[in-house]
Enzyme design. Structure first.
Site, PDB file in Angstrom:
ATOM      1  N   GLU A 115     -15.789   3.950  -8.594  1.00  0.00           N
ATOM      2  CA  GLU A 115     -15.281   2.891  -9.474  1.00  0.00           C
ATOM      3  C   GLU A 115     -14.957   1.517  -8.824  1.00  0.00           C
ATOM      4  OE1 GLU A 115     -11.897   3.252  -7.127  1.00  0.00           O
ATOM      5  OE2 GLU A 115     -13.353   4.812  -7.657  1.00  0.00           O
TER       6      GLU A 115
ATOM      7  N   SER B 280     -14.707  12.669 -12.519  1.00  0.00           N
ATOM      8  CA  SER B 280     -15.159  13.102 -11.334  1.00  0.00           C
ATOM      9  C   SER B 280     -14.197  13.204 -10.458  1.00  0.00           C
ATOM     10  CB  SER B 280     -16.475  12.245 -10.547  1.00  0.00           C
ATOM     11  OG  SER B 280     -17.446  12.062 -11.614  1.00  0.00           O
TER      12      SER B 280
ATOM     13  N   ASP C  53      -5.174   2.997  -2.669  1.00  0.00           N
ATOM     14  CA  ASP C  53      -6.448   2.476  -3.036  1.00  0.00           C
ATOM     15  C   ASP C  53      -6.600   1.045  -3.301  1.00  0.00           C
ATOM     16  OD1 ASP C  53      -9.368   3.037  -3.226  1.00  0.00           O
ATOM     17  OD2 ASP C  53      -9.673   3.444  -4.985  1.00  0.00           O
TER      18      ASP C  53
ATOM     19  N   LYS D 136     -10.041  -5.316  -3.995  1.00  0.00           N
ATOM     20  CA  LYS D 136     -10.070  -4.228  -4.851  1.00  0.00           C
ATOM     21  C   LYS D 136      -8.736  -3.714  -5.402  1.00  0.00           C
ATOM     22  CE  LYS D 136     -11.245   0.952  -4.996  1.00  0.00           C
ATOM     23  NZ  LYS D 136     -11.750   1.858  -4.367  1.00  0.00           N
TER      24      LYS D 136
ATOM     25  N   ASP E  27     -15.843   8.459  -9.589  1.00  0.00           N
ATOM     26  CA  ASP E  27     -15.436   8.120  -8.383  1.00  0.00           C
ATOM     27  C   ASP E  27     -15.996   7.149  -7.576  1.00  0.00           C
ATOM     28  OD1 ASP E  27     -13.022   8.585  -6.649  1.00  0.00           O
ATOM     29  OD2 ASP E  27     -14.081   9.888  -5.598  1.00  0.00           O
TER      30      ASP E  27
ATOM     31  N   ARG F 215      -2.660   6.128  -3.424  1.00  0.00           N
ATOM     32  CA  ARG F 215      -1.762   5.092  -3.956  1.00  0.00           C
ATOM     33  C   ARG F 215      -2.148   3.885  -2.805  1.00  0.00           C
ATOM     34  NH1 ARG F 215       0.475   7.941   0.127  1.00  0.00           N
ATOM     35  NH2 ARG F 215       1.339   6.841   1.816  1.00  0.00           N
TER      36      ARG F 215
ATOM     37  N   ASP G  82      -6.058   6.158  -7.646  1.00  0.00           N
ATOM     38  CA  ASP G  82      -7.497   6.526  -7.846  1.00  0.00           C
ATOM     39  C   ASP G  82      -7.505   7.969  -7.824  1.00  0.00           C
ATOM     40  OD1 ASP G  82     -10.378   6.873  -8.185  1.00  0.00           O
ATOM     41  OD2 ASP G  82     -10.669   6.339  -6.132  1.00  0.00           O
TER      42      ASP G  82
ATOM     43  N   LYS H 297     -11.371  13.935  -7.836  1.00  0.00           N
ATOM     44  CA  LYS H 297     -11.059  14.130  -6.268  1.00  0.00           C
ATOM     45  C   LYS H 297     -10.242  15.388  -6.236  1.00  0.00           C
ATOM     46  CE  LYS H 297     -10.326   9.391  -4.962  1.00  0.00           C
ATOM     47  NZ  LYS H 297     -11.433   8.980  -4.143  1.00  0.00           N
TER      48      LYS H 297
ATOM     49  N   ARG I  42     -16.671  -0.323  -6.789  1.00  0.00           N
ATOM     50  CA  ARG I  42     -17.822  -1.302  -6.963  1.00  0.00           C
ATOM     51  C   ARG I  42     -18.075  -1.936  -8.257  1.00  0.00           C
ATOM     52  NH1 ARG I  42     -21.720   3.142  -4.636  1.00  0.00           N
ATOM     53  NH2 ARG I  42     -19.553   3.574  -3.752  1.00  0.00           N
TER      54      ARG I  42
ATOM     55  N   MET J 262       0.848  -1.045   0.066  1.00  0.00           N
ATOM     56  CA  MET J 262       0.059   0.084   0.158  1.00  0.00           C
ATOM     57  C   MET J 262       0.914   1.310   0.065  1.00  0.00           C
ATOM     58  SD  MET J 262      -2.869  -1.316   2.605  1.00  0.00           S
ATOM     59  CE  MET J 262      -3.941   0.165   2.883  1.00  0.00           C
TER      60      MET J 262
END
Length: 610
Positions: free
Chosen positions: A442, A367, A380, A357, A440, A378, A362, A369, A444, A271
């Protein structure tokens, strides 16, 4: 007028350049004119001067020992420091009066306090500088003596909270030695008492110490993931075990704790990787290399964009459209029971399928952020990191399970080709249409394809599906950074899987909180425009966002398959207090809870009927 002081300064400058002490040159005070002349002369001299090479820092080794303290201020003043038996061993080995050193310093005044003595034991036979960290414990207190006594009238600690206090103290001690530059850390068995009844304490200490000892540092792109090898990272220490006391019945628990700590550190390492290094392709390469090291019981397949398109994974393709990094779909299998077949004599069915995921960065897409804290995105792909690390830990423990791992990987970026708000896409092999009202949301979309694949790709579905994702900011609003949110369908609740996972979270100090899932949330994600079956954000917007996101995912898992969803966005970084690092860093949670849950299935067995 300034010639004499300038020449004197220049000669001093020459000596400083020769000794490599250029910073002293800059700090010396002289007249402005004299300084100018001196600098000119110094520059002339510099080409004849060679800076001496910097001295190599000595290797360091750290010892963590315990000191019993009184449970109140009067006892602390009356009683001398009562050191553990391990200190007597250190006194004999190094010829130092450890008790006197502790008494002369500000010894720990209450349970959980630390006293750090850098270089307090000199050097050992191997040439290591030996640092000492003394941890205060209350010998008459419960839970290993590290928890403070609760004041009168206060809410008593739950057993898992007291155990988490022990982990917290160990993390602080190991981190303090790590920051001194210690490469090896040894722990006193007084922190984790021996005896079968204290097996959990041994696992707690080993897990907290190992996880804290291994940290991500800036390194070249090809730097390997953290391991328990001391030579893998010259800046991070390696826990090598207790220095006193026979582990006895706790050796297995100690080793289990080390595996847990390593798994969390691995997830945290992934992560923390900058997004330009941790790309979908790089992540897959780590899985391939890990599988090769684990032997024939583990199989890994990395699928490219053509494979994804053939299976009509429209969510993954749509999210990846805005990035130059091509998407990947990672599938791994571990067969810890190679001799077993399905009850009907057919191919073996996966006991558990883990899904993570894997959005390696992201931006929010179109849309987009806010720029503040976007660098944290980083992380995400935290769901992928935790699922992958938990999968590897289960393999390393040799758990008698059949596991599957599915990880959709991509970036979510704005671009001329990116998916736009209002676009309608196909999900789950074209079986479901979805209106993308917010790019954003994304996670799901790619998880929908992964869930459908997991439930339908084999001859029979897995006995349990668990997905992990940094899915919504709403879960952080609801639970903060202390707990991840756990959503379960009816099958998972009735079969007892949900309760098992909640218990594992408490047992390992990595708690989850049960969240609601019912048909009213499912109705909130129905598309109101009439253009598609579903919308990727709930209605009304910003209401029960974590619940409606879970409800969206539930459309892609047949009700007969037990399914659990962990929204870990709130515990992604360590600001919430439950991580092993410090400051705003990635936490690697809830790896401990997931691994312990998988292990519990092998100890207690699967719930009846599953």
């Amino acid at each position: 007028l300034y010639a004499a002081p300038a020449m004197q300064f220049a000669l001093t400058a020459r000596q400083l350049f020769q000794s490599g002490c250029r910073s002293q040159l800059q700090s010396r005070r002289v007249d402005a004119a004299g300084a100018s002349a001196a600098v000119a002369l110094a520059i002339r001299y510099r080409k004849y001067c060679t800076a001496a090479p910097a001295a190599k820092k000595p290797s360091r080794r750290g010892y963590i020992v315990t000191c019993a303290v009184g449970s109140n201020a009067k006892q602390q003043r009356r009683q001398p420091a009562v050191l553990s038996d391990a200190c007597a061993d250190l006194q004999r080995r190094f010829g130092r009066d450890v008790a006197a050193m502790v008494e002369s310093a500000a010894r720990p005044a209450k349970p959980g306090q630390l006293l750090l003595l850098p270089g307090g034991l000199g050097r050992d036979a191997d040439g290591f500088v030996v640092d000492l960290c003394v941890v205060g414990i209350a010998a008459d207190a419960e839970h290993g003596g590290l928890a403070e006594r609760v004041t009168a009238g206060a809410e008593p600690l739950e057993p898992w909270e007291a155990r988490d206090d022990r982990r917290s103290v160990v993390r602080q001690a190991v981190t303090a030695l790590r920051d001194l530059g210690c490469r090896q850390v040894m722990l006193d068995s007084g922190i984790a008492p021996s005896g079968a009844e204290n097996a959990d304490a041994a696992a707690d200490v080993a897990e907290a110490a190992q996880s804290s000892a291994l940290v991500y540092r800036r390194a070249p792109p090809k730097r390997p993931l953290v391991t328990d090898d001391a030579d893998a990272d010259e800046t991070a220490p390696t826990l090598i075990g207790r220095i006193h006391g026979n582990s006895g019945n706790n050796s297995e628990a100690w080793d289990y704790g080390l595996t847990l700590g390593l798994a969390e550190a691995r997830a945290r390492d992934l992560m923390e990787r900058p997004a330009n290094l941790c790309t979908p392709s790089w992540f897959c390469q780590q899985a391939v290399e890990a599988a090769a090291a684990l032997g024939p019981s583990v199989e890994v397949a990395v699928h490219d964009e053509d494979w994804i398109r053939e299976r009509a994974m429209g969510g993954l393709l749509a999210v990846a459209k805005g990035s130059k990094e091509p998407p990947r779909f990672l599938v791994a299998k571990y067969n810890g029971r190679p001799e077993s077949l399905n009850e009907g004599g057919g191919p073996a069915v996966a006991d558990v399928c883990l899904i993570g995921k894997g959005v390696t960065f992201d931006s929010g897409g179109i849309s987009i952020k806010p720029s503040a804290n976007m660098a944290d995105m980083r992380g995400d792909m935290g769901g992928a990191a935790v699922a992958f690390s938990s999968f590897l830990a289960a393999c390393q423990l040799g758990l008698p399970l059949r596991l599957a791992l599915c990880v959709p990987l991509c970036e979510n970026m704005p671009d001329g080709a990116a998916v736009k708000p209002g676009d309608v896409i196909d999900l789950a092999g074209g079986r479901v249409t979805c209106r993308v009202d917010n790019t954003d949301a994304e996670g799901r979309l790619i998880l929908a394809d992964a869930l459908h694949f997991a439930a339908n790709s084999g001859a029979q579905p897995p006995r349990l599906i668990v997905d992990l994702a940094t899915l919504t900011g709403a879960i952080a609003v609801a639970l903060g950074g202390q707990r991840a949110g756990l959503f379960a369908n009816r099958s998972a609740r009735l079969t007892g899987f949900e309760r098992r996972l909640l218990d594992s979270g408490f047992n390992r100090g990595d708690p989850l909180h049960q969240m609601p899932t019912d048909r009213r949330y499912r109705a909130a994600v129905q598309d109101r425009s009439g253009l598609a079956d579903l919308s990727n954000i709930g209605t009304p917007d910003r209401m029960a966002g974590a619940c409606t996101a879970a409800a969206f995912l539930s459309h892609f898992v047949p009700p007969s398959i037990p399914w659990m969803h962990i929204d870990m966005a709130g515990v992604m970084d360590s600001d919430g207090g439950g991580g092993s690092g410090g400051g705003k860093k990635m936490s690697g949670r809830p790896t401990r809870a997931v691994v312990d849950f998988l292990r519990s299935l092998t100890i207690e067995g699967f719930p009846a009927g599953k």
